[in-house]
Design an enzyme around this catalytic site. Structure first.
Site, PDB file in Angstrom:
ATOM      1  N   LYS A  49      39.564  93.958  15.136  1.00  0.00           N
ATOM      2  CA  LYS A  49      40.860  93.530  15.604  1.00  0.00           C
ATOM      3  C   LYS A  49      40.843  92.119  16.167  1.00  0.00           C
ATOM      4  CE  LYS A  49      41.508  98.135  17.465  1.00  0.00           C
ATOM      5  NZ  LYS A  49      41.586  98.860  18.739  1.00  0.00           N
ATOM      6  N   GLU A 105      37.670  85.010  11.850  1.00  0.00           N
ATOM      7  CA  GLU A 105      37.113  85.909  12.861  1.00  0.00           C
ATOM      8  C   GLU A 105      37.221  85.261  14.239  1.00  0.00           C
ATOM      9  OE1 GLU A 105      36.569  88.558  14.070  1.00  0.00           O
ATOM     10  OE2 GLU A 105      34.555  89.345  13.833  1.00  0.00           O
ATOM     11  N   ASP A 106      37.190  86.076  15.278  1.00  0.00           N
ATOM     12  CA  ASP A 106      37.316  85.527  16.628  1.00  0.00           C
ATOM     13  C   ASP A 106      36.030  84.854  17.111  1.00  0.00           C
ATOM     14  OD1 ASP A 106      35.980  87.981  16.907  1.00  0.00           O
ATOM     15  OD2 ASP A 106      37.154  88.655  18.621  1.00  0.00           O
ATOM     16  N   ASP A 109      28.662  85.393  17.410  1.00  0.00           N
ATOM     17  CA  ASP A 109      27.783  85.579  18.570  1.00  0.00           C
ATOM     18  C   ASP A 109      26.344  85.704  18.055  1.00  0.00           C
ATOM     19  OD1 ASP A 109      27.056  86.094  21.215  1.00  0.00           O
ATOM     20  OD2 ASP A 109      27.679  88.173  21.174  1.00  0.00           O
ATOM     21  N   LYS A 137      29.242  81.073  19.839  1.00  0.00           N
ATOM     22  CA  LYS A 137      28.333  81.176  20.984  1.00  0.00           C
ATOM     23  C   LYS A 137      26.911  80.992  20.468  1.00  0.00           C
ATOM     24  CE  LYS A 137      29.937  84.943  23.414  1.00  0.00           C
ATOM     25  NZ  LYS A 137      29.634  86.250  24.027  1.00  0.00           N
ATOM     26  N   PHE A 158      30.864  86.258  28.545  1.00  0.00           N
ATOM     27  CA  PHE A 158      31.644  87.246  27.819  1.00  0.00           C
ATOM     28  C   PHE A 158      33.103  86.813  27.838  1.00  0.00           C
ATOM     29  CE2 PHE A 158      33.633  90.990  26.298  1.00  0.00           C
ATOM     30  CZ  PHE A 158      32.733  91.407  25.331  1.00  0.00           C
ATOM     31  N   VAL A 159      33.588  86.370  26.683  1.00  0.00           N
ATOM     32  CA  VAL A 159      34.934  85.802  26.618  1.00  0.00           C
ATOM     33  C   VAL A 159      35.968  86.848  26.221  1.00  0.00           C
ATOM     34  CG1 VAL A 159      34.195  83.431  26.183  1.00  0.00           C
ATOM     35  CG2 VAL A 159      34.535  84.969  24.266  1.00  0.00           C
ATOM     36  N   ASP A 165      38.407  90.958  23.162  1.00  0.00           N
ATOM     37  CA  ASP A 165      38.571  92.031  24.151  1.00  0.00           C
ATOM     38  C   ASP A 165      37.287  92.329  24.916  1.00  0.00           C
ATOM     39  OD1 ASP A 165      37.201  93.187  21.852  1.00  0.00           O
ATOM     40  OD2 ASP A 165      37.489  95.110  22.852  1.00  0.00           O
TER      41      ASP A 165
END
Ligand code: IMP
Ligand code: MG
Length: 184
Positions: A49, A105-106, A109, A137, A158-159, A165
């Site tokens: 999501k 994508e957000d 990582d 990141k 942690f964003v 989310d």
């Protein structure tokens, strides 16, 4: 669900990138993507999501026509560390063969999730396959992967917000913030 999720206490969130800065960067990315895809009609694939808010803002700024589809994967569950195990929960509706595909994508990582996704999509023989991520990141990278389009490089925090989310909370924040996660 509401009873066992962490408190949606927005005072826990510190602002990292303001809504105005995000909007400005999204406009710049859209300009770059529109120029690169001029004369073509890419298929934009959002990874759910986390990508939905970013994708919604990005595609509305594009000057090229696009098709849009979504892929739902599960990676972390409610934890904050990538397991490296990616499950496709809902597949794409559109075939990729012969198409110019842009994955949105957000966060990049460890890279495990996107490496899996990109390899998996490559097997469907797109004409081209590129990656656009809002945040990178690099401090936590475990595998070699580089986005073709990047919004922001972020520190090892942690964003949350703008789609990202923590245990399904904070996705709707209009800015990008971070929270202190115990045990991370
Ligand atoms: P990776 O497999 O470790 O690269 O994890 C990628 C996915 O984990 C991203 O698509 C995010 O959904 C999620 N993720 C990684 N870091 C964060 C974070 O700081 N906040 C929220 N979600 C994150
Ligand atoms: Mg995600």
């Amino acid at each position: 669900m509401a009873n066992n999720t962490p408190a949606l206490d927005q005072t826990r969130v510190r602002v990292l990138i303001s809504a105005d800065e995000v909007a400005k960067r999204v406009r710049e990315l859209a300009e770059q993507i529109s120029a690169d895809y001029a004369g073509r009609t890419p298929l934009v694939v959002g990874i759910l999501k986390g990508s939905w808010i970013f994708l919604a803002d990005l595609v509305r700024q594009l000057t090229v026509p696009v098709y849009i589809d979504f892929l739902t994967v599960s990676s972390y569950g409610a934890s904050t560390k990538s397991s490296g195990i990616v499950k496709i929960v809902m597949d794409l509706k559109c075939p990729l063969e012969g198409r110019d595909v842009l994955v949105v994508e957000d966060i990049l990582d460890s890279g495990l999730t996107l490496r899996y996704i990109m390899r998996h999509l490559e097997l469907r023989k797109p004409k081209s396959l590129k990656l656009c991520v809002l945040m990178d990141k690099p401090a936590r990278r475990q595998v070699e992967i580089k986005p073709d389009y990047l919004g922001f490089t972020v520190p090892d925090k942690f964003v949350v917000g703008y789609g990202a989310d923590f245990a399904e909370a904070f996705r709707n924040l209009p800015y990008i913030g971070y929270i202190e996660v115990p045990g991370k």
